[in-house]
Each structure stands twice: as C-alpha cells, then as structure tokens.
Design a protein around this motif. Sequence first.
Motif, PDB file in Angstrom:
ATOM      1  N   THR A 196       0.825  -1.214   0.000  1.00 23.51           N
ATOM      2  CA  THR A 196       0.000   0.000   0.000  1.00 23.51           C
ATOM      3  C   THR A 196       0.857   1.260   0.000  1.00 23.51           C
ATOM      4  N   ASP A 197       2.176   1.108   0.118  1.00 23.27           N
ATOM      5  CA  ASP A 197       3.084   2.243  -0.056  1.00 23.27           C
ATOM      6  C   ASP A 197       3.234   2.474  -1.557  1.00 23.27           C
ATOM      7  N   PRO A 198       2.868   3.656  -2.078  1.00 30.66           N
ATOM      8  CA  PRO A 198       2.875   3.883  -3.530  1.00 30.66           C
ATOM      9  C   PRO A 198       4.238   3.646  -4.177  1.00 30.66           C
ATOM     10  N   ASP A 199       5.330   4.026  -3.529  1.00 28.64           N
ATOM     11  CA  ASP A 199       6.663   3.833  -4.102  1.00 28.64           C
ATOM     12  C   ASP A 199       7.018   2.354  -4.192  1.00 28.64           C
ATOM     13  N   VAL A 200       6.751   1.617  -3.116  1.00 27.30           N
ATOM     14  CA  VAL A 200       7.021   0.177  -3.112  1.00 27.30           C
ATOM     15  C   VAL A 200       6.125  -0.528  -4.122  1.00 27.30           C
ATOM     16  N   LEU A 201       4.865  -0.107  -4.178  1.00 26.83           N
ATOM     17  CA  LEU A 201       3.919  -0.704  -5.112  1.00 26.83           C
ATOM     18  C   LEU A 201       4.354  -0.482  -6.554  1.00 26.83           C
ATOM     19  N   LEU A 202       4.745   0.741  -6.886  1.00 25.36           N
ATOM     20  CA  LEU A 202       5.149   1.042  -8.259  1.00 25.36           C
ATOM     21  C   LEU A 202       6.379   0.231  -8.661  1.00 25.36           C
ATOM     22  N   LYS A 203       7.337   0.090  -7.752  1.00 28.73           N
ATOM     23  CA  LYS A 203       8.529  -0.714  -8.031  1.00 28.73           C
ATOM     24  C   LYS A 203       8.150  -2.158  -8.296  1.00 28.73           C
ATOM     25  N   GLU A 204       7.204  -2.686  -7.523  1.00 25.59           N
ATOM     26  CA  GLU A 204       6.751  -4.062  -7.714  1.00 25.59           C
ATOM     27  C   GLU A 204       6.013  -4.220  -9.041  1.00 25.59           C
ATOM     28  N   LEU A 205       5.217  -3.234  -9.420  1.00 29.57           N
ATOM     29  CA  LEU A 205       4.498  -3.298 -10.691  1.00 29.57           C
ATOM     30  C   LEU A 205       5.450  -3.244 -11.875  1.00 29.57           C
ATOM     31  N   TYR A 206       6.495  -2.431 -11.780  1.00 26.17           N
ATOM     32  CA  TYR A 206       7.506  -2.401 -12.835  1.00 26.17           C
ATOM     33  C   TYR A 206       8.164  -3.766 -12.982  1.00 26.17           C
ATOM     34  N   ARG A 207       8.368  -4.455 -11.862  1.00 27.84           N
ATOM     35  CA  ARG A 207       9.001  -5.774 -11.906  1.00 27.84           C
ATOM     36  C   ARG A 207       8.086  -6.808 -12.556  1.00 27.84           C
TER      37      ARG A 207
END
Length: 328
Positions: A196-207
């Motif tokens: 739910t942390d937007p930065d962590v989430l975005l990094k995971e989505l890029y992966r």
Amino acid sequence: MRPDREDAAYEELARLLPPVPAERDVPSAPYLHHKDRLMQLIDDDQKTAAPKARPRLLRPAVLMPAAGLALAGALAVTFTGGGGASGDATAQPRETATVLLDRLAGTAAKSDVQPVRQDQFVYIKSVGAGAEMEENGASKLDPQDERETWKSQQVKRIDKTGEYHDGEGYSSIYELGGSPAGIDRPTYQWLAALPTDPDVLLKELYRMTEVDDGQEKAQAVFEQIGRLLGDVMPPENAAALYKAVAKIPGVTRQEDAVDAAGRHGFGIARVDKRTWVANEWIFDRDSLAYLGEREYRTKDFAAGKKGDVLSEYALLKHGIVDHYRERP
C-alpha cells in the motif's frame, strides 16, 4: 521609529501585499500553471525513440476490465448511447493530473467495499469495441458489443477463470494449462496482498509487468494499473494504485474525455512516445466514478490517422454474485 509611524508603515506594507488566500484543497491557479509547465519541461526533456511499425493486437474492449471498479463501489450506471471520439482536450485544465489522482485516491480510500470470498464472482456489464492494427498501420474499429462477464475469485490455479454472455449466448473463459491468481488474473485476495506504499507498489508493478515489443515500460505499467483497477479490492489498495499512477512520468489530465457510451468526464491519460498511442481512463466529473476507457492515436502514423480510436469501453453495471450467470 515612533509608534505611530511604525503602525503606519505596517499598514502600508499590508496594503501592498496580496491578500492571504483562504485554505482549500485545490492549489491556486498560478501554482498549478507553473507546476504543469515544470512537468511539461521534464517530459519534453526525455529522450524518445522513433516510432516503428509493428502489428498491435488490441484487447477486445468487451473483455477489458473496467478500470476503477473498486472506486465506483456498487454503483450501477445507465447506458446513454451515442457519442464518439473527443480527441485532444483544448480547454485549460483547472487542476493537474497529480491533483486529480490525489482526489481519486481520496475517494477510493473512503469507498465502502466489502471483502470478496474466493467462492464468489465479480460481475461486469459493459459495452465497447476494439480494433486490430495492420502491418501498414491501418485500423478499423469493430461495431460495439454489449457483454456480461463473471470473473472467478479463486486464488488457486484453475482452468475455467470466468464466463461471459453476449449476443451469441453464454461462453466459458479458459486458461490453457490453468491460471493462478496474479497480475494477469487479479483476484480480491491477490490485490489485497499488494503493498500500500505507492513507491514500493510502483517498483513491484515495474518488476511484474511485461512490455509489448516497441512499447515504453512506463506505458506498459500505466496500462497494467488500469487493468488492476478494474477489479474489486480493499479501499487502501485502490488508493495506493492511484497514488502510484501519479509517480509515472508523462501522465496527464484531459478536460473532456468520452467513453463508449457517449458520457463525458475527466480523463487521466498517457501517450506512448514510441507508438504515439494514448491510453485514457474516464471519470465522472462530480462523483469521480469510473466510466470507461479508450485508446487512440495522437499522431499520423503510416496508414493510421491522428484521432483514430483503437478501442473504447464503458462500464454499465457491476457487483458481486455467488454463482455464474447470476446478476446483482
């Protein structure tokens, strides 16, 4: 300085200074203007690759998930019919994409979404159309098709992932070799497990996101988030996805966007600088409920023309049911 002269000096300074603005949620117009200009300069500074011809098989719009299903909650909307492509907006936006996405996140965070069991199904009624891009760049939008879809919420690997009903009757959706819950088959429980942390989430989505040949990675992630938003999830996860979108470079706000049902609203869009195709989500101006999405060309390319609509979609109704072929 004498007290009377000091008071007079303060009064003169107060008269010259601009009035202090009242507190409000939306930043002032000058702030938004300069912020938009800064984002434009940053975007223009990015190096872009020359577009190259490639076949682009678009998802059939009738099978595309409805982005913003969690935001809309149990809302049922009425099909209005008519309408067409709106093209690029010419009106000056009153707020940036970042501000609008923040409002969407706030609305999503307050939505009343009930947990979905694994033995239940997400029901979606929609209308839309898709097109196939030929080798020479030409494309033709198919006639619109109205469809009902039931999506299984089972997390385990299953062969039958859903059913749909169109003018030809009921059909099952099968995945060759079976499919577990994941980024290509998101379920409530899988989405609830995302950061739910937007930065962590975005990094995971890029992966996790795969890129089509010739497509920008950022565009692939933007479109993937649109597909994830099409499923029911906890409010905090939906809010995090909107906040993650705000961190993707090149995302813009459109003043007027039109869905496949002819309904007008705000648009959140991004243009792929390699294919010059825009993916756009449409939201109601008042409730911020999701209305639909569309893809269109932003430049002439080979036999294709600027403004050509490559896919269009409108969410008509949705909900949670206990059985296939059941309607909310």
